[in-house]
Design a protein around this motif. Structure first.
Motif, PDB file in Angstrom:
ATOM      1  N   VAL A  11       0.501  -1.231  -0.162  1.00 42.86           N
ATOM      2  CA  VAL A  11      -0.205   0.046  -0.155  1.00 42.86           C
ATOM      3  C   VAL A  11       0.748   1.640   0.259  1.00 42.86           C
ATOM      4  O   VAL A  11       0.758   2.372  -0.559  1.00 42.86           O
ATOM      5  N   SER A  12       2.047   1.688   0.936  1.00 38.03           N
ATOM      6  CA  SER A  12       2.816   2.236   1.011  1.00 38.03           C
ATOM      7  C   SER A  12       4.713   1.335   1.664  1.00 38.03           C
ATOM      8  O   SER A  12       4.275   0.715   2.271  1.00 38.03           O
ATOM      9  N   GLU A  13       5.165   2.796   2.257  1.00 32.94           N
ATOM     10  CA  GLU A  13       6.298   2.493   2.658  1.00 32.94           C
ATOM     11  C   GLU A  13       5.620   2.744   4.243  1.00 32.94           C
ATOM     12  O   GLU A  13       6.136   1.729   4.771  1.00 32.94           O
ATOM     13  N   PRO A  16       2.858  -2.005   4.878  1.00 29.84           N
ATOM     14  CA  PRO A  16       3.174  -3.009   3.905  1.00 29.84           C
ATOM     15  C   PRO A  16       2.487  -3.631   3.642  1.00 29.84           C
ATOM     16  O   PRO A  16       2.671  -4.668   2.638  1.00 29.84           O
ATOM     17  N   ASP A  17       1.218  -3.777   3.795  1.00 32.10           N
ATOM     18  CA  ASP A  17      -0.293  -4.601   3.486  1.00 32.10           C
ATOM     19  C   ASP A  17       0.603  -4.565   1.585  1.00 32.10           C
ATOM     20  O   ASP A  17      -0.192  -3.567   1.587  1.00 32.10           O
ATOM     21  N   LEU A  18      -0.178  -6.181   0.991  1.00 33.49           N
ATOM     22  CA  LEU A  18      -0.042  -5.917  -0.395  1.00 33.49           C
ATOM     23  C   LEU A  18      -1.660  -5.296  -0.670  1.00 33.49           C
ATOM     24  O   LEU A  18      -2.658  -5.910  -0.308  1.00 33.49           O
ATOM     25  N   GLU A 152       1.120 -16.680  -9.408  1.00 34.00           N
ATOM     26  CA  GLU A 152       1.923 -16.852  -9.667  1.00 34.00           C
ATOM     27  C   GLU A 152       2.628 -15.258  -9.726  1.00 34.00           C
ATOM     28  O   GLU A 152       3.182 -14.847 -11.042  1.00 34.00           O
ATOM     29  N   PRO A 153       2.080 -14.820  -9.074  1.00 33.14           N
ATOM     30  CA  PRO A 153       1.476 -12.906  -8.868  1.00 33.14           C
ATOM     31  C   PRO A 153       3.316 -12.258  -8.758  1.00 33.14           C
ATOM     32  O   PRO A 153       4.293 -12.784  -8.201  1.00 33.14           O
ATOM     33  N   VAL A 154       3.289 -11.952  -9.838  1.00 36.77           N
ATOM     34  CA  VAL A 154       4.896 -10.951  -9.562  1.00 36.77           C
ATOM     35  C   VAL A 154       4.822  -9.659  -8.407  1.00 36.77           C
ATOM     36  O   VAL A 154       4.080  -9.285  -8.386  1.00 36.77           O
ATOM     37  N   ARG A 155       6.370  -9.398  -7.466  1.00 31.15           N
ATOM     38  CA  ARG A 155       5.554  -9.176  -6.367  1.00 31.15           C
ATOM     39  C   ARG A 155       6.747  -7.571  -6.988  1.00 31.15           C
ATOM     40  O   ARG A 155       7.919  -7.874  -6.950  1.00 31.15           O
ATOM     41  N   PHE A 156       6.144  -6.797  -6.359  1.00 34.36           N
ATOM     42  CA  PHE A 156       6.829  -5.391  -6.439  1.00 34.36           C
ATOM     43  C   PHE A 156       7.261  -5.101  -5.317  1.00 34.36           C
ATOM     44  O   PHE A 156       6.549  -5.228  -4.137  1.00 34.36           O
ATOM     45  N   GLY A 166       6.601  14.726 -11.617  1.00 35.44           N
ATOM     46  CA  GLY A 166       6.431  16.099 -10.852  1.00 35.44           C
ATOM     47  C   GLY A 166       5.341  15.910 -10.015  1.00 35.44           C
ATOM     48  O   GLY A 166       4.697  16.761  -9.040  1.00 35.44           O
ATOM     49  N   THR A 167       4.754  14.841  -9.769  1.00 32.89           N
ATOM     50  CA  THR A 167       3.272  14.359  -9.351  1.00 32.89           C
ATOM     51  C   THR A 167       3.434  13.888  -8.065  1.00 32.89           C
ATOM     52  O   THR A 167       3.563  12.945  -8.683  1.00 32.89           O
ATOM     53  N   PRO A 168       3.318  13.459  -6.280  1.00 28.72           N
ATOM     54  CA  PRO A 168       3.131  13.035  -6.032  1.00 28.72           C
ATOM     55  C   PRO A 168       2.423  11.933  -5.966  1.00 28.72           C
ATOM     56  O   PRO A 168       1.644  12.105  -6.083  1.00 28.72           O
ATOM     57  N   ARG A 169       2.740  10.655  -5.101  1.00 32.79           N
ATOM     58  CA  ARG A 169       2.050  10.220  -5.579  1.00 32.79           C
ATOM     59  C   ARG A 169       0.890   9.757  -3.832  1.00 32.79           C
ATOM     60  O   ARG A 169       0.967  10.269  -2.648  1.00 32.79           O
TER      61      ARG A 169
END
Length: 169
Positions: A11-13, A16-18, A152-156, A166-169
């Motif tokens: 979700v964010s730094e 950590p929930d996926l 087999e999902p890819v994990r990022f 220039g636009t923060p998430r």
């Protein structure tokens, strides 16, 4: 047939929930949703700069919560848990809201499964009934390849969606 990729990202730094994300033919489903809703939003939204508009469109959705492979398998094969099912339309959410509450702004689709294929069709935004069916899909996937991608999902390490510079998430 289209190619699907399922992936997980935090979700964010700080949280950590996926979440579950999806790419169709290499393009994030959120980009497909942005393209499908761009003109609809322009008809009802205030003026935005091009960068603000693109950021808004890309970030209107986020992934769905991670329930584990077994529950995700049922969900993405068109048999969602009762909280996610919409018996009136037979649709399943494939994206949630970027606010963190998936049901606030879901992207729903009808998932049809045969022994050979999985088809996503009739994409809708339930809180904009006047939009009708969105100009997305139908997407038809080879079922064995779909099930392999789902298992087999890819994990990022972070959300792979790129927003305008220039636009923060």
């Amino acid at each position: 047939m289209q190619r699907i990729e399922f992936f997980n990202y935090p979700v964010s730094e700080q949280q950590p929930d996926l979440l579950w994300g999806i790419r169709i033919d290499g393009t994030d489903l959120r980009v497909h949703a942005a393209d499908a809703t761009r003109e609809l939003w322009r008809q009802e939204s205030a003026e935005r700069s091009p960068a603000e508009e693109e950021r808004f469109l890309l970030l209107q959705h986020d992934g769905l919560p991670d329930w584990g492979i077994a529950d995700a398998g049922r969900h993405f094969l068109g048999a969602p848990a009762p909280d996610f099912a919409d018996s009136a339309t037979g649709s399943t959410p494939v994206l949630g809201c970027s606010c963190g509450v998936w049901s606030c702004w879901p992207l729903r689709t009808v998932i049809t499964v045969t022994p050979e294929t999985v088809t996503w069709s009739s994409f809708r935004q339930p809180f904009r009934k006047e939009w009708g069916e969105l100009p997305m899909g139908p997407y038809v996937f080879d079922r064995p390849a779909y099930e392999t991608a789902l298992a087999e999902p890819v994990r990022f390490a972070e959300d792979p969606l790129v927003v305008p510079a220039g636009t923060p998430r």
